[in-house]
Design an enzyme around this catalytic site. Structure first.
Site, PDB file in Angstrom:
ATOM      1  N   GLY A  15       2.746   3.365  11.648  1.00 51.80           N
ATOM      2  CA  GLY A  15       3.483   4.617  11.591  1.00 51.80           C
ATOM      3  C   GLY A  15       3.912   5.146  12.942  1.00 51.80           C
ATOM      4  N   GLY A  31       3.097  -1.173   4.391  1.00 51.18           N
ATOM      5  CA  GLY A  31       3.101   0.268   4.208  1.00 51.18           C
ATOM      6  C   GLY A  31       4.473   0.784   3.840  1.00 51.18           C
ATOM      7  N   GLY A  32       5.234   1.232   4.844  1.00 50.90           N
ATOM      8  CA  GLY A  32       6.526   1.871   4.581  1.00 50.90           C
ATOM      9  C   GLY A  32       7.483   1.026   3.767  1.00 50.90           C
ATOM     10  CB  SER A  62       4.989  -1.499  11.447  1.00 51.87           C
ATOM     11  OG  SER A  62       4.343  -0.254  11.566  1.00 51.87           O
ATOM     12  CD  GLU A  86      -3.232   5.636   6.711  1.00 54.77           C
ATOM     13  OE1 GLU A  86      -2.158   5.400   7.301  1.00 54.77           O
ATOM     14  OE2 GLU A  86      -3.353   5.605   5.464  1.00 54.77           O
ATOM     15  CD  GLU A 116      -5.647  -0.943   8.749  1.00 55.54           C
ATOM     16  OE1 GLU A 116      -4.597  -0.501   8.277  1.00 55.54           O
ATOM     17  OE2 GLU A 116      -6.740  -0.383   8.610  1.00 55.54           O
ATOM     18  CG  HIS A 173      -5.955   1.731   5.308  1.00 58.52           C
ATOM     19  ND1 HIS A 173      -5.513   2.683   6.198  1.00 58.52           N
ATOM     20  CD2 HIS A 173      -4.905   0.899   5.086  1.00 58.52           C
ATOM     21  CE1 HIS A 173      -4.238   2.435   6.492  1.00 58.52           C
ATOM     22  NE2 HIS A 173      -3.849   1.364   5.834  1.00 58.52           N
ATOM     23  CG  ASN A 175      -1.799   1.209   1.319  1.00 62.40           C
ATOM     24  OD1 ASN A 175      -1.954   1.947   0.350  1.00 62.40           O
ATOM     25  ND2 ASN A 175      -2.389   1.428   2.480  1.00 62.40           N
ATOM     26  CD1 TRP A 176       3.346   1.111  -2.885  1.00 64.82           C
ATOM     27  CD2 TRP A 176       3.350   2.297  -4.788  1.00 64.82           C
ATOM     28  NE1 TRP A 176       4.043   0.386  -3.826  1.00 64.82           N
ATOM     29  CE2 TRP A 176       4.067   1.084  -5.011  1.00 64.82           C
ATOM     30  CE3 TRP A 176       3.214   3.185  -5.849  1.00 64.82           C
ATOM     31  CZ2 TRP A 176       4.632   0.759  -6.238  1.00 64.82           C
ATOM     32  CZ3 TRP A 176       3.786   2.870  -7.082  1.00 64.82           C
ATOM     33  CH2 TRP A 176       4.492   1.666  -7.266  1.00 64.82           C
ATOM     34  CE  LYS A 177      -0.329   3.345   4.892  1.00 67.38           C
ATOM     35  NZ  LYS A 177      -0.182   3.565   6.350  1.00 67.38           N
TER      36      LYS A 177
END
Length: 257
Positions: A177, A238-239, A217, A101, A171, A99, A10-12
């Site tokens: 994050g 994610g990251g 993460s 977010e 999640e 998600h 997921n590049w967000k």
């Protein structure tokens, strides 16, 4: 039952179209055409979808592409939204739904998540349904009931064969994050509870086959421990998905599972 792992990136809200070409090419170069041991899916921002799909198609890569969000209506006066027909036309086969977010920042409700899931399944696309609890919910010892209620709401009204098209990503919001990570034991306990909930909703066959991902993460340093868990079938990354080498390392870890 042996379930094929999924590594989903997921590049967000990262990567311009030009940057997305570089990243997807880097992933393709390191992963090659890949084997069939793992489903690998990239979720770029909507503006990058065509660029990423063009790169992967040219390389004849097995890597698939999905969207980070969608509207449940096929068209209409919904400024700023993207429809399922649009995503299918550009070449998407997957979509992230619910998600944390989206839920927290944009007010997405359980009812809206369910509408999106049902529309995607009806259209033949594969949803990754995100569920997870905040730190306050976990500290109140309500994490399992909260997450399982989200699962019930997301899959409401689906027949077993329809629910079978879905994956669920757990999640823990408090581990996204923040530098904190759930332990493999915590993640496995929640994944097992999710699978038990799915079993109650749509039966043994669908529950045993449904893939449950960890989305808090995951990175090369901890992936092996999470992927060794009985009920965890991959990661929503994610990251680490923004670094081609790290992301492909995760794919290779899943291949060795």
């Amino acid at each position: 039952m042996v379930r094929k792992p999924i590594i989903a990136g997921n590049w967000k809200m990262n990567m311009t179209p030009a940057e997305s070409v570089v990243l997807s090419q880097g992933i393709s170069n390191r992963y090659g055409r890949g084997g069939d041991e793992v489903d690998v899916v990239l979720f770029p921002p909507a503006i990058d979808l065509r660029s990423v799909i063009t790169v992967l198609d040219f390389d004849r890569s097995r890597v698939e592409v999905g969207a980070q969000n969608v509207h449940w209506e096929p068209s209409g006066a919904f400024t700023g939204e993207i429809s399922i027909p649009m995503l299918k036309d550009v070449g998407c086969t997957w979509c992230i739904v619910g998600h944390s977010e989206r839920r927290e920042m944009f007010g997405e409700t359980d009812v809206q998540v369910n509408r999106k899931v049902r529309a995607l399944v009806e259209a033949g696309m594969k949803p990754i349904v995100c569920v997870g609890e905040s730190l306050s919910v976990r500290e109140a010892e309500q994490a399992e009931s909260f997450v399982c209620d989200q699962v019930r709401a997301a899959l409401a009204g689906l027949e077993p064969e329809e629910a079978a098209a879905c994956c669920i990503a757990y999640e823990p919001i408090w581990a996204i994050g923040t530098g904190r990570t759930a332990t493999p034991e915590q993640a496995e306990a929640m994944a097992a509870a999710i699978r038990a909930t799915v079993r109650d909703l749509v039966g043994d066959k669908t529950a045993d086959g449904m893939r449950i991902l960890y989305g808090g993460s995951m990175k090369p340093a901890n992936a092996e421990a999470f992927l060794a868990c009985e009920d965890i079938d991959g990661g929503l990354i994610g990251g680490a998905a923004l670094d081609a080498e790290d992301f492909v390392d995760l794919v290779k870890t899943a291949m060795a599972r």
